[in-house]
Design a protein around this motif. Structure first.
Motif, short mmCIF file in Angstrom:
data_model
loop_
_atom_site.label_atom_id
_atom_site.label_comp_id
_atom_site.label_asym_id
_atom_site.label_seq_id
_atom_site.Cartn_x
_atom_site.Cartn_y
_atom_site.Cartn_z
N GLU A 112 30.53 35.88 61.99
CA GLU A 112 29.98 35.83 63.34
C GLU A 112 29.27 37.14 63.66
OE1 GLU A 112 31.52 35.19 67.96
OE2 GLU A 112 32.97 35.75 66.42
N THR A 114 28.28 38.67 67.30
CA THR A 114 28.41 38.38 68.73
C THR A 114 27.08 38.60 69.43
OG1 THR A 114 29.06 40.64 69.31
CG2 THR A 114 30.84 39.10 68.72
N ARG A 115 26.92 37.93 70.55
CA ARG A 115 25.69 38.03 71.35
C ARG A 115 25.96 38.94 72.56
NH1 ARG A 115 21.63 34.48 70.45
NH2 ARG A 115 22.03 32.83 68.96
N ARG A 116 26.37 40.14 72.30
CA ARG A 116 26.63 41.10 73.36
C ARG A 116 25.47 42.09 73.42
NH1 ARG A 116 32.59 42.87 71.31
NH2 ARG A 116 33.56 40.83 71.43
N VAL A 117 25.50 42.94 74.43
CA VAL A 117 24.51 44.02 74.51
C VAL A 117 24.64 44.88 73.26
CG1 VAL A 117 23.80 46.07 75.79
CG2 VAL A 117 24.48 44.01 77.02
N LYS A 118 25.86 45.14 72.85
CA LYS A 118 26.15 45.87 71.60
C LYS A 118 26.82 44.88 70.65
CE LYS A 118 25.19 50.13 73.07
NZ LYS A 118 24.23 50.99 72.48
N PRO A 119 26.03 44.14 69.83
CA PRO A 119 26.61 43.10 68.95
C PRO A 119 27.64 43.66 67.97
CG PRO A 119 24.20 43.02 68.97
CD PRO A 119 24.59 44.27 69.68
N VAL A 120 28.59 42.81 67.65
CA VAL A 120 29.64 43.12 66.67
C VAL A 120 29.51 42.12 65.53
CG1 VAL A 120 32.14 43.16 66.28
CG2 VAL A 120 31.19 44.09 68.41
N GLU A 132 35.74 43.79 61.55
CA GLU A 132 34.56 43.72 62.40
C GLU A 132 34.03 45.14 62.57
OE1 GLU A 132 35.99 43.68 66.97
OE2 GLU A 132 36.25 41.79 65.92
N PRO A 134 30.71 47.21 64.79
CA PRO A 134 29.54 47.11 65.66
C PRO A 134 28.27 47.16 64.80
CG PRO A 134 31.10 48.71 66.55
CD PRO A 134 31.58 48.34 65.17
#
Length: 183
Positions: A112, A114-120, A132, A134
Motif C-alpha cells: 500500500e 497511503t494517500r496522505r499529504v505525506k504518503p507512507v 512501513e 514515509p
C-alpha cells in the motif's frame, strides 16, 4: 550523418533514453531526481489533457531533502508511457521468466501507498518481514528494491530499468555506488 539510423542498428533502450531526456529537459528535474522516480510518481496523461502535468519528487532523492513539485510536458509523459508499455514491459517479462526479482536480496513488495499529504509506503519482505516507511524518507537504494505484485509476478516500481529488467540508475555520484551493489 543523414539523421536516420544506420541500417541494422538496433538502439539499446532508445525509448528509455529519449523518455528520460525529455522528462528532465521539460521539467527541470535534476538527473538524480528524474532517475529515481517510481512508476506511481510519474504524472498520468488525462483526456482533455494540457501541456504540462504536475508531479512530486520525494524528499529522500532531492538535494534539499524536501519534497519538490515538478511540471513535465505532456509529450515527455507520453514518451514515458510508451517506454513503460514497450521495452520496459519486455525487460520485466524477461526478468520474471528468469526469476531474477525473487533472488534480489532485500526485495520489498509494496502492499500500500497511503494517500496522505505525506504518503507512507507499506511493504512486506520476501523473508516474511513487514514494515512501513514515509515515501519522502526512502533512500535511492531502498527505492530500487521496491516491487509490486503484477499479473505475472513481481515487477519493479523503479521506473528506469536496464535490459535485464533491473533498476538502472542515472550516472551521478549519488547513484553509482547504489547500482554496483545491485549488479
Amino acid at each position: 550523418r543523414g539523421g536516420v539510423p544506420e541500417p541494422g542498428w538496433a538502439g539499446r533502450l532508445e525509448d528509455r533514453n529519449v523518455a528520460f531526456a525529455r522528462l528532465v529537459v521539460s521539467s527541470g528535474l535534476r538527473r538524480g531526481e528524474g532517475g529515481s522516480l517510481l512508476t506511481f510518481e510519474v504524472p498520468e496523461l488525462r483526456l482533455g489533457g494540457g501541456r504540462y502535468y504536475r508531479g512530486k519528487v520525494a524528499a529522500g532523492v532531492t538535494r534539499s531533502k524536501k519534497d519538490r513539485t515538478f511540471y513535465a510536458a505532456a509529450d515527455a509523459v507520453g514518451e514515458i508511457e510508451a517506454y513503460a508499455g514497450s521495452s520496459r514491459a519486455w525487460a520485466v517479462a524477461r526478468a520474471q521468466r528468469k526469476g531474477l526479482y525473487e533472488r534480489l536480496p532485500g526485495t520489498r513488495v509494496v502492499t500500500e501507498v497511503t494517500r496522505r499529504v505525506k504518503p507512507v509506503v507499506r511493504w512486506r519482505g520476501l523473508d516474511g518481514t513487514s514494515g512501513e516507511t514515509p515515501l519522502g524518507k526512502l533512500t535511492v537504494r531502498e527505492r530500487m528494491l521496491l516491487f509490486t505484485e503484477g499479473p505475472r509476478g513481481l515487477e519493479p516500481l523503479w521506473l528506469w530499468l536496464n535490459e535485464r529488467g533491473m533498476p538502472f540508475g542515472i550516472r551521478s555520484e549519488e547513484h553509482t555506488s547504489e547500482l554496483q551493489s545491485l549488479r
